[in-house]
Design an enzyme around this catalytic site. Structure first.
Site, short mmCIF file in Angstrom:
data_model
loop_
_atom_site.label_atom_id
_atom_site.label_comp_id
_atom_site.label_asym_id
_atom_site.label_seq_id
_atom_site.Cartn_x
_atom_site.Cartn_y
_atom_site.Cartn_z
CE1 TYR A 1 -2.55 -5.34 11.22
CE2 TYR A 1 -4.67 -6.32 10.65
CZ TYR A 1 -3.70 -5.37 10.43
OH TYR A 1 -3.86 -4.45 9.43
N GLY B 1 -10.75 -16.83 13.09
CA GLY B 1 -10.77 -15.36 13.19
C GLY B 1 -11.39 -14.65 12.01
CB ILE C 1 -0.97 -0.03 1.20
CG1 ILE C 1 -1.87 -1.28 1.11
CG2 ILE C 1 -1.81 1.24 1.24
CD1 ILE C 1 -2.76 -1.52 2.31
CG ASP D 1 10.28 -0.20 4.07
OD1 ASP D 1 9.14 0.03 3.63
OD2 ASP D 1 10.66 -1.32 4.47
CG ASN E 1 7.71 -4.98 14.36
OD1 ASN E 1 8.71 -4.53 14.89
ND2 ASN E 1 7.72 -6.05 13.61
#
Ligand code: UDP
Length: 323
Positions: free
Chosen positions: A141, A278, A12, A31, A92
């Site tokens: 997440y 999930g 993205i 990055d 992260n």
């Protein structure tokens, strides 16, 4: 504007970078290339190789660039992996994000656009999902992204950092130059197209006994170029806000496969599997708020167009970015 983009080498991020450059912005990508690819960084952008886990690296880059705005894509984003390794997700996505915000505060940068997700909602009480529904994530997440949404509110209140959190539904499709290449591919559309390319023997359907018309899960697939446009509009948002971002339409797994067969002209072999843990049966976005407040209007509503763009990219780049 001068814009600093974390995760600009990912799927993205890379396409948002390209679209911002096309519209005349100046872009620096930060990055660590664990998920992203060097070749996915538009050559018109500068790439700084660095890690959000190292506060001194992000602080130094932020000081040097002194951007007007930050877009934050760098994150881990696999639900299944987060259920096995939650620490990675909280480190992260939350700790790395805090290092980024602190670097912004130190450098006096006040504008922030955040990649959030419909996974912050968990299985919703109703569809389409608007911003008033409660957020009850069912995996680390989604929880990590929700935690960061909440942190943003306090950086605004205390440091005057203005943010827009965009909660994506299912990003899909490609631009002419950049597309979707994950080293471990778990997403439906690229996996179906790999079968069409002859790189996989079949695609698995995770669950055919859902309470949906054809028994498979329904998702709201949004074209990556429409997503990119929302980010560009978010740069001019008058105040901090959270927005859900999708087309308001739903496509089932079987419909995706049938559309891929039409677009590619190939037969896709499928193997039906049990449900994936999930997965809610139905996730559709209500995006009226972002349309009303930022003037966002999706241009690529049809799933055909989305899949055509993804297919064109995969045909041109059968080995992805080659790393
Ligand atoms: N899916 C599937 N086979 C695959 C990958 C995904 O049946 O190989 C299903 C998945 O269970 C979900 C939908 O396709 O219902 C979209 O999954 P994806 O991983 O692309 O996105 P998600 O909705 O999980 O973010």
């Amino acid at each position: 504007m001068k814009i600093f983009v974390t995760g600009g080498a990912g799927y993205i991020g890379s396409i948002c970078v390209e679209q911002m450059l096309n519209q005349g912005h100046e872009v620096t990508v930060f990055d660590n290339l664990t998920e992203g690819h060097r070749k996915a960084v538009d050559p018109r952008a500068r790439l700084i190789f660095g890690d959000l886990q190292k506060p001194e690296e992000i602080a130094a880059a932020m000081r040097e660039i002194a951007p007007e705005a930050v877009m934050h894509f760098a994150a881990n984003a696999l639900v299944g992996e987060s259920m096995v390794n939650p620490s990675k997700y909280f480190r992260n996505n939350v700790y790395g994000g805090i290092n980024l915000l602190d670097a912004m505060v130190a450098a006096g940068v006040k504008r922030f656009v955040f990649s959030s997700t419909c996974a912050t909602f968990g299985p919703p009480e109703r569809n389409p999902i608007d911003e008033t529904l409660p957020q009850r994530p069912i995996n680390p997440y989604g929880e990590s992204k929700l935690l960061f949404e909440k942190i943003l509110r306090w950086y605004d209140e205390i440091h005057g950092l203005k943010f827009v959190a965009l909660r994506y539904f299912n990003a899909a499709g490609a631009s002419e130059t950049f597309g979707e290449d994950h080293r471990i591919e778990t997403h439906l559309i690229p996996n179906v197209l790999k079968v069409a390319l002859g790189q996989k023997s079949h695609v698995e359907i995770y669950g055919t006994d859902y309470e949906t018309p054809d028994g498979t899960c329904i998702r709201d697939y949004i074209h990556i170029l429409d997503l990119a446009q929302a980010h560009i509009l978010a740069l001019g948002a008058p105040e901090s806000a959270y927005y859900n971002l999708g087309t308001g339409g739903g496509t089932s797994v079987r419909e995706i496969i049938a559309t891929c067969e039409r677009v590619t002209g190939k037969t896709i072999a499928v193997v039906e599997q049990p449900r994936r843990a999930g997965d809610p049966p139905l996730l559709i976005a209500a995006s009226d708020k972002v349309k009303r407040e930022l003037g966002w209007q999706p241009q690529y509503q049809s799933i055909e167009k989305i899949i055509e763009s993804a297919w064109a990219w995969h045909v041109k780049n059968p080995g992805g970015y080659g790393d």
